[in-house]
Structures are given as structure tokens and as C-alpha cells.
Scaffold this active site. Structure first.
Site, PDB file in Angstrom:
ATOM      1  CG  ASP A  41       2.423  55.869  -0.732  1.00  0.00           C
ATOM      2  OD1 ASP A  41       2.323  54.710  -0.281  1.00  0.00           O
ATOM      3  OD2 ASP A  41       1.652  56.786  -0.416  1.00  0.00           O
ATOM      4  CG  HIS A 225      -7.622  46.522  14.975  1.00  0.00           C
ATOM      5  ND1 HIS A 225      -8.184  45.483  15.676  1.00  0.00           N
ATOM      6  CD2 HIS A 225      -6.475  46.841  15.624  1.00  0.00           C
ATOM      7  CE1 HIS A 225      -7.401  45.178  16.707  1.00  0.00           C
ATOM      8  NE2 HIS A 225      -6.357  45.987  16.687  1.00  0.00           N
ATOM      9  CE1 TYR A 252      -3.323  46.139  20.908  1.00  0.00           C
ATOM     10  CE2 TYR A 252      -4.793  44.495  19.972  1.00  0.00           C
ATOM     11  CZ  TYR A 252      -4.243  45.757  19.952  1.00  0.00           C
ATOM     12  OH  TYR A 252      -4.605  46.658  18.976  1.00  0.00           O
ATOM     13  CE1 TYR A 525       4.673  10.400  -4.223  1.00  0.00           C
ATOM     14  CE2 TYR A 525       6.374   8.849  -3.512  1.00  0.00           C
ATOM     15  CZ  TYR A 525       5.641  10.008  -3.310  1.00  0.00           C
ATOM     16  OH  TYR A 525       5.876  10.783  -2.192  1.00  0.00           O
ATOM     17  CG  ASP A 538       4.783  13.903  -3.042  1.00  0.00           C
ATOM     18  OD1 ASP A 538       5.809  13.222  -3.242  1.00  0.00           O
ATOM     19  OD2 ASP A 538       3.757  13.448  -2.483  1.00  0.00           O
ATOM     20  CB  THR A 540       0.295   9.420  -8.946  1.00  0.00           C
ATOM     21  OG1 THR A 540      -1.044   9.934  -8.969  1.00  0.00           O
ATOM     22  CG2 THR A 540       0.597   8.810  -7.599  1.00  0.00           C
TER      23      THR A 540
END
Length: 818
Positions: A41, A225, A252, A525, A538, A540
Site C-alpha cells: 500500500d 460523497h 440514509y 447452436y 451460448d 451459433t
């Protein structure tokens, strides 16, 4: 001046970043027995964004995988000395639309066994006495949510990592990442070089800067923020206050001693530390620091907080915390292996990194050790971001919209607007001029429907609730045209990949579960499976030549599929891979009169059968015509070089006018494919599902070997994907709703919609194999109400397949189409 660190010369894994993400990855790697781990770090642990996190932990999220990651985090935090407070969490609904969302969330939670319950406004106030119930229609309460101390969590994870053999070096800034021949080789620090096999960028808001050291784009934006911490004002109580979210007011709360933490997501966000080119340039000495208080930007949030908690009017504020958090353009984590082999990223936590840190560490560690993810994380995979995200301006526009709508309801099918239009097909101008309502996927503008077709539809078929939000009668009109006459769809956004070279056929056979090295011109396919037997791809496959194949896959999946294929490709030059999406326009013409439209436009015979390809001419355009369908009607996908696209579309449109041709959009395609039972990757089928579970066993060739074959044979089929028809056709499931048999939740909906030919509300869901038989009675919770239904044989439409294979009759008489 920090004394020099004595870093090792080599480690198998180097993690860059000592926040909650990096330490969690180190902790979980150690737990999997990975001892050769180094974490570095630039400053102290937690000195980036972690230390100033508000610390709320909510478990229920928008996807199955992310929710499970959050649930795992809570399990982990219970076991660590990290200041975990399991106080529960409340979410309020102040509008009818938000009330529907809460009902949907309560139903969604049932599929995980999460004890989310509906509560009244009074019950919410009873649990959180400082609030007033004004305007609250309903709420939800999850007893297992809570909050924790971010620094204690990080240090607890770091301690566990050290105990497992990981070495942690603070004040060790990374100055370079050595990449050669497409693979990470080493990490250069201010104290020396560490060679490695795997490097993980877990640098939080610094991740984009670190990515640039390796030539990798990490599309995140630091956003300022804010939240405040009050002085003590609450009465002492043995009962902890739950966290409280009021998304309709964008705010919140959580308790902090006898005071409160309060924050929110303002409509006018503040991207931070961007240069004139909108590239993040975080100061080198910005470590363990906060930004200056920005009360004017926070005022709208503060005003909203006083409406919900009146005491906020007079309470004294200890401090307004203003810290940068890294957000992504789609509000999902940015995880996984980049285009550089061995270089992983775990960043872009979008202000809920504390909630997800445990799950992130687990997913990333398993990914690194196994070489592929062990759960479906495509929606979090860094490779989902297309090349357009190399643009800082585009990335910022999309990220800004995400932040400013953080608490907005996201209706299924709702489109984001930032950065549009960007990628358009060759027929885009025609679509726009003819009233197309556009959607967007992976940067592509795609037609959802045409407003002009609404007049031919039936407004009374509008589904109830959310399913009717992004809807038009035009969808039904376009669906009907495809079934009864002909419809023309622009599918140019579909990803197209070319696999070529002398080793292409043998290579694809080792990846695909079906046999794809058939005769030239044949279309197959197929799926590609992962090592667990799950469906990784998935699509062709068309054999163009002895040594060339074309793959067509979903718009959003091209990058994923290409990366999967490239990862397994031989390095000897025998196979070439190319993304050819932008080279080809693709227009699908389907319906009983498709032959009547194309026949007069070509001198070529159209007698080639289903699942074959032929090179023909349509009008003046050379076309690669594929006899395939995704709607259950005969016709073709017509591929032309992109420069011919606009002309081909006009030619087809003009020729189709006498035959009642209608231009259609993707919403009609989805309705048509539901009736035919065609699966959608990422929803009906995922890397967690096998072909046997998904009723795709017809694709699996047991007489050949392929990746995942052994795992597939070993996995018992304990659940199956089934088709469900609901008794109420206007109650439409959208996905994720619980499915119950005999009053017990046994599964969740994958996809759903309305079939305009069958007149049915259709849903697909995985259920235990013992409940998968046709005629089994089920119920689906649709926005708080259980709707009866039954499992039916599929497909609902044209079960014999005659429409896609048989004789088609049109104005020119009976003509065989194969």
C-alpha cells in the site's frame, strides 16, 4: 521519512491496495492455502476510501450473485472482531411506485431465505423512534442487516491474512507494472521490484491510475460523497437502532453512539480530481485525508433529513465527512482478470464496498486460484466494459447519471440516457425517421418498438404494475406481424466473432459441447462450458470455410465470449480470433411471407434448409444469408458488409410493403422467443447452470471431449428450467420472483413476459427436479400477490418445429424453404 521496506524479490500474488478490498482478497487467498502473497500500500492500511466509509451493510441486491456475496459478508463479519453490529435495516416507501418496489424486494428475499418482512409506518417508527411516519406508505425490515467499523474490519482481515502467511508492506508505493507478451511479470515499487504471476489492482479510487501503469483501462470516477455525524442527542437504550434508508428522500441513517450518521445521494454530484481531459489525477499525497466540507451541495440532503427526523433541525453536527468514493458507469463492482493475463482488478465499489468486501474477497480468491470464476459474475466482470469506456468523457457521463439516480427505482427495461447515441447501425437514420423508440445495450442504439405500430396493437393488453411501465401496444402488433405476415428486425448490434486458421476446427471442437466442425455452410447452436460444467457461452457457429467459422452471440456478450475463447486459444498461430461486429449489418426477416419478400429480389435459389448458410444477392447487395431464427418463424438473418446496410434495409422494406411487412423491435423478439422457449444467456442460462438443467441436452455430444465434459457428466441434475403459464395473463413476471409449490418457495423466475399469440403470461424458472413435471401447480409472487400457474410442456408455440422447417405459403404460392 519512512525507512526502506525489505520487499521480497518474488511472490506468486501481489495485491496493490491495503483497503478493505485488498485485505479481504489476501485473507481469502490465505484461507485457500495460498501462502505466497504480498500486499503493498502507498500509505497505511485504510488510508484511501475505506477509513471514511459510513459502514452500512445491506444484503439484498439486484442480482443473485451480488446478494449471495453480501450474505456471505455478513456471515464472515459475525466471525471477525470487526465491530459488527447486527441491528437490522429498515427501508421506507413513500410513493405507490416505491411501495411496489418494496413488495417486489420482499418476494425476492424469500428466494434467498432472507427474513425481509413488510412493516407499517408505525412499526418503522417503533423500531426507529427518531423518525416521523409522515408520508410513509409501507416499509421493509431485515433483521440481519447492520453496520460496522471499516478500519476494524480491514485490520481484522489483514491479521487473518498474516496468520495465513501473507506479507503486508505499507508505505510501499507502486511505480510501474511490468507487462510483457500480454502477461504481467512484475510490480515495481519505490523499494524495488517484485516478480509475480498474478497482480491484483485493489487500489480503490487509485485503481484507474494503477491500471494505466499496465495499459489497462479501469473505468471508475472518484465521486465526493458526504455524510454528517451528529453530537449525542438520543436517549440511552439497550436496543440498537436499525439502519434506516428513505430512498424517496435520497437519505440514509445509522446510529453512532447516542448520535446519528446521516447521508445521501444528491442530484448534483461532484466528480473529484479530474483534469482538463476528465482523467482522474489524484494528488500523490492524498492519503488518509478528506475533502473540505461542502455544505451548499449537502443542503438538499440535510433538508430532507429534517423531514424524516425532525430532531435534525436542532441537533449539533460534530463533522461533515466529505470523502471520495470510486463509482463505475453502471453501479456494479469492477472485478476480474483484465485483457492482460494475470492482471486482476477489484475496484469500483460504488459506496457499498464495506457490505460486499467479504464476498469480493471470496470471489476474487477463488477466481485467482481456480483460473476462472466459480460463480456467475459477468455483470461485475471488468471485461463487460466496451472500448467506448476508454473515453473519459463517456465514462464520466455514465457514472454521473448512476450516482445522481442512485436511489431511483430502476424499472426492468428502463434505459439510461447519458452518452447517447453512440454506436448506431447503418439503418439508424431510417429507424429514427420512422418513429423508433430506442433502447441501449453496450453502447448500441437498438429499436425497442416503433411508435407508429401502436395503432395496430391492443392497449387493453398492457400488463399490470411494473411490466406495464416500459410497454407499448406496438409490441403486440410487431409480434403478430412476425407470426402472420413478416417482420423485419435490425440485429446489427449482435456480436460477431471470427475464428479462423488451420487449427480452428479442432480448437472449437475442444470448446463446444455440440459438434461444430460440420460441412461448410452448416450452422450449429452450441454452448461452451466452464470447468464446472456450467454454460459459459451460448451462441451459433457457422462454418464459412474449411478453416473459418463465424460466431454470433448477444450484443452484451461479445467481449465475454471473445475473452473466453482467447484464453483457451493455442499460442502457435494456428488460430486467429477477430471481433467483426462492426463490419457487418445484420437484418432478420422472419414470418410466413419472408420468402415472398426476398424471392423477387434475388436470382439465387432459396431452397437451402434450416440451419444452413448461403452467399446470395439481395437487390444489389451481397449477402450472407443464415437460415436461423430466434422467434420461431422461418426466414433469415441477412448479413451484409456495413456499407451496404442502409441500402439493404430500404430494399427489403420497399419489397415487403405489398406483403404487409412490419418493422419490429427487440421487445417483440423477446415475446416471440418466450413462446418458442429460446433461452437467454445471463438470465435463463448462466455459468452456474448446466445444459442438462436448462433442457439443452440435445446440444451435448457425448461422443467427443470438450472443456467441462467431465464435470457435466459428474453433476447430478437436481433442478430443471421449466416453463410456467400463469392463470392471470395480465400478471407478468419480470425475473427474480419466487416460485412456490405447495406453499413452499422452491425457485425463482429467470425471465418472463406476455405471449401475444398464446395469450399467456409466461415465465421460466429453475425448480427442483422432483417438481419439474408438466401440470405441476405452482404460484409466483408478483408484487406481493401470489398468482396461480402451472408448469407446461415447452415450447408453447409450434412444438413440432414445422414453422421454422416446413413449407411456407405466400402470394407466390407454396415454396419449400427447407
Amino acid at each position: 521519512m519512512q525507512r526502506p521496506r525489505e520487499l521480497p524479490d518474488r511472490a506468486r500474488v501481489v495485491i496493490i491496495g491495503g483497503g478493505v478490498g485488498g485485505t479481504s482478497i489476501a485473507y481469502h487467498l490465505a484461507g485457500l492455502g495460498e501462502r505466497d502473497v504480498v500486499l503493498v500500500d502507498r500509505d497505511e492500511l485504510t488510508s484511501g476510501s475505506t477509513f471514511h466509509s459510513a459502514g452500512l451493510v445491506g444484503q439484498l441486491r439486484s442480482s443473485v450473485t451480488l446478494t449471495r456475496m453480501m450474505m456471505y459478508s455478513v456471515e464472515l463479519y459475525r466471525a471477525l472482531d470487526c465491530g459488527w453490529v447486527e441491528c437490522g435495516g429498515i427501508r421506507l416507501a413513500c410513493t405507490p411506485e416505491r411501495e411496489e418496489e418494496v413488495h417486489r424486494q420482499v418476494a425476492w428475499a424469500r428466494t434467498f431465505g432472507l427474513p425481509l418482512e413488510l412493516i407499517s409506518a408505525g412499526e418503522a417508527q417503533e423500531r426507529f423512534p427518531p423518525m416521523v411516519p409522515d408520508g410513509v406508505r409501507v416499509g421493509s425490515y431485515l433483521a440481519t442487516d447492520g453496520y460496522l467499523d471499516p478500519s476494524r474490519l480491514t485490520y481484522a482481515l489483514a491479521e487473518g491474512a498474516r496468520e495465513g502467511g501473507a506479507r503486508i508492506f505499507t508505505h510501499s508505493r507502486v511505480t510501474a507494472i511490468d507487462v510483457r507478451d500480454g502477461r504481467v511479470r512484475a510490480v515495481e515499487t519505490e523499494w524495488g521490484r517484485v516478480e509475480c504471476e498474478v497482480c491484483v489492482i485493489a487500489g480503490g479510487m487509485y485503481a484507474a491510475e494503477l491500471g494505466r501503469l499496465a495499459g489497462v483501462r479501469v473505468p471508475i470516477v472518484p465521486m465526493a460523497h458526504e455524510y454528517l455525524v451528529t453530537q449525542p442527542f438520543l436517549e440511552r437504550s439497550e436496543r440498537r437502532l436499525p439502519t434506516l434508508r428513505d430512498p424517496d428522500h435520497l437519505i440514509y441513517f445509522r446510529e453512532e453512539g447516542q448520535g446519528l450518521v446521516m447521508g445521501g445521494y444528491e442530484r448534483a454530484c461532484a466528480p473529484w480530481s479530474l483534469d482538463a481531459d476528465l482523467v482522474d489525477r489524484i494528488p500523490p499525497d492524498f492519503n488518509g485525508r478528506l475533502l473540505e466540507e461542502d455544505w451548499p451541495r449537502f443542503e438538499a440532503i440535510a433538508e430532507a433529513s429534517r423531514l424524516r427526523v425532525p430532531a435534525m433541525e436542532d441537533v449539533k453536527v460534530t463533522r461533515l465527512i466529505n470523502g471520495p468514493e470510486a463509482f463505475t458507469p453502471d453501479n456494479e463492482f469492477c472485478l476480474g482478470e483484465s485483457e492482460v493475463d494475470g492482471l486482476f482488478v477489484a475496484a469500483g465499489f460504488c459506496a457499498h464496498g464495506l457490505a460486499g468486501a467479504g464476498g469480493v474477497g471470496k470471489v476474487m480468491a477463488e477466481w485467482i486460484v481456480a483460473g476462472e470464476p466459480q460463480v456467475d459474475v459477468w455483470h461485475m466482470d471488468i471485461r463487460r466494459f466496451g472500448p467506448q469506456y476508454r473515453s473519459p468523457r463517456y465514462t464520466l457521463a455514465r457514472t454521473r447519471e448512476v450516482y445522481e439516480t442512485y436511489y431511483d427505482i430502476r424499472y426492468p427495461g428502463q434505459e439510461r440516457q447519458a452518452g447517447r447515441p453512440l454506436k448506431v447501425s447503418s439503418a439508424y437514420g431510417w429507424h429514427r425517421d420512422h418513429g423508433a423508440e430506442f433502447g441501449e445495450k453496450s453502447g448500441w442504439e437498438r429499436v425497442n418498438w416503433y411508435a407508429a405500430n401502436a395503432a395496430a396493437g391492443d392497449p387493453s393488453l398492457r400488463p399490470r404494475g411494473w411490466a406495464g411501465q416500459q410497454w407499448s401496444p406496438a409490441i403486440g402488433a410487431e409480434h403478430t406481424a412476425a407470426r402472420e405476415r413478416a417482420a423485419l428486425f435490425d440485429e446489427s448490434s449482435f456480436a460477431k466473432l471470427e475464428v479462423a486458421g488451420p487449427g480452428a476446427a479442432e480448437f472449437l471442437e475442444t470448446l463446444c459441447d455440440n459438434r461444430v466442425a460440420r460441412d461448410v455452410g452448416r450452422i450449429t447452436y452450441t454452448q461452451m462450458l466452464n470447468a464446472r460444467g456450467g454454460i459459459e457461452c451460448d451462441f451459433t457457429v457457422t462454418r464459412l470455410a474449411e478453416d473459418a467459422f463465424q460466431i454470433v452471440t448477444g450484443t452484451a456478450f461479445g467481449a465475454h465470449d471473445l475473452a473466453w475463447i482467447r484464453r483457451h486459444a493455442p499460442r502457435d498461430g494456428s488460430v486467429r480470433l477477430l471481433d467483426t461486429t462492426s463490419r457487418w449489418a445484420c437484418f432478420a426477416l422472419w414470418g410466413p411471407r419472408a420468402f415472398d419478400v426476398v424471392g423477387p429480389l434475388t436470382p439465387d435459389a432459396l431452397d437451402f434448409p434450416y440451419l444452413t448458410m448461403r452467399e446470395i444477392v439481395v437487390g444489389d447487395v451481397p449477402v450472407r444469408a443464415l437460415r436461423v431464427t430466434f422467434v420461431g418463424e422461418a426466414g433469415w438473418e441477412l448479413y451484409a458488409p456495413a456499407e451496404y446496410g442502409a441500402g439493404l434495409w430500404r430494399t427489403l422494406w420497399e419489397a415487403g410493403a405489398p406483403h404487409g411487412l412490419v418493422a419490429g423491435g427487440y421487445r417483440a423478439i423477446d415475446s416471440l422467443r418466450l413462446e418458442k422457449g429460446y433461452r437467454v444467456w445471463g438470465a435463463d442460462i448462466t455459468p452456474d447452470d448446466t445444459p442438462h438443467e436448462a433442457s439443452l441436452s440435445f446440444c451435448v455430444r457425448d461422443d467427443k471431449d470438450f472443456i467441462g465434459a467431465g464435470a457435466l457428466r459428474a453433476r447430478a441434475v437436481e433442478r430443471r428450467l421449466v416453463c410456467i403459464v400463469l392463470e392471470d395473463p395480465r400478471s407478468v413476471a419480470l425475473g427474480n420472483e419466487p416460485v412456490a409449490v405447495g406453499g413452499r418457495v422452491v425457485g425463482r423466475v429467470t425471465t418472463g413476459g406476455f405471449g401475444y399469440t398464446t395469450g399467456a403470461s409466461i415465465a421460466y424458472a429453475y425448480v427442483p427436479a422432483e417438481y419439474a413435471a408438466p401440470d405441476t401447480e405452482v404460484a409466483i409472487d408478483v408484487f406481493g400477490g401470489w398468482v396461480a400457474g402451472r408448469i407446461v410442456r415447452e415450447p408453447l408455440y409450434d412444438a413440432a418445429g414445422e414453422r421454422v422447417r416446413g413449407v411456407q405459403t405466400g402470394a407466390a404460392g407454396a415454396r419449400s424453404m427447407g
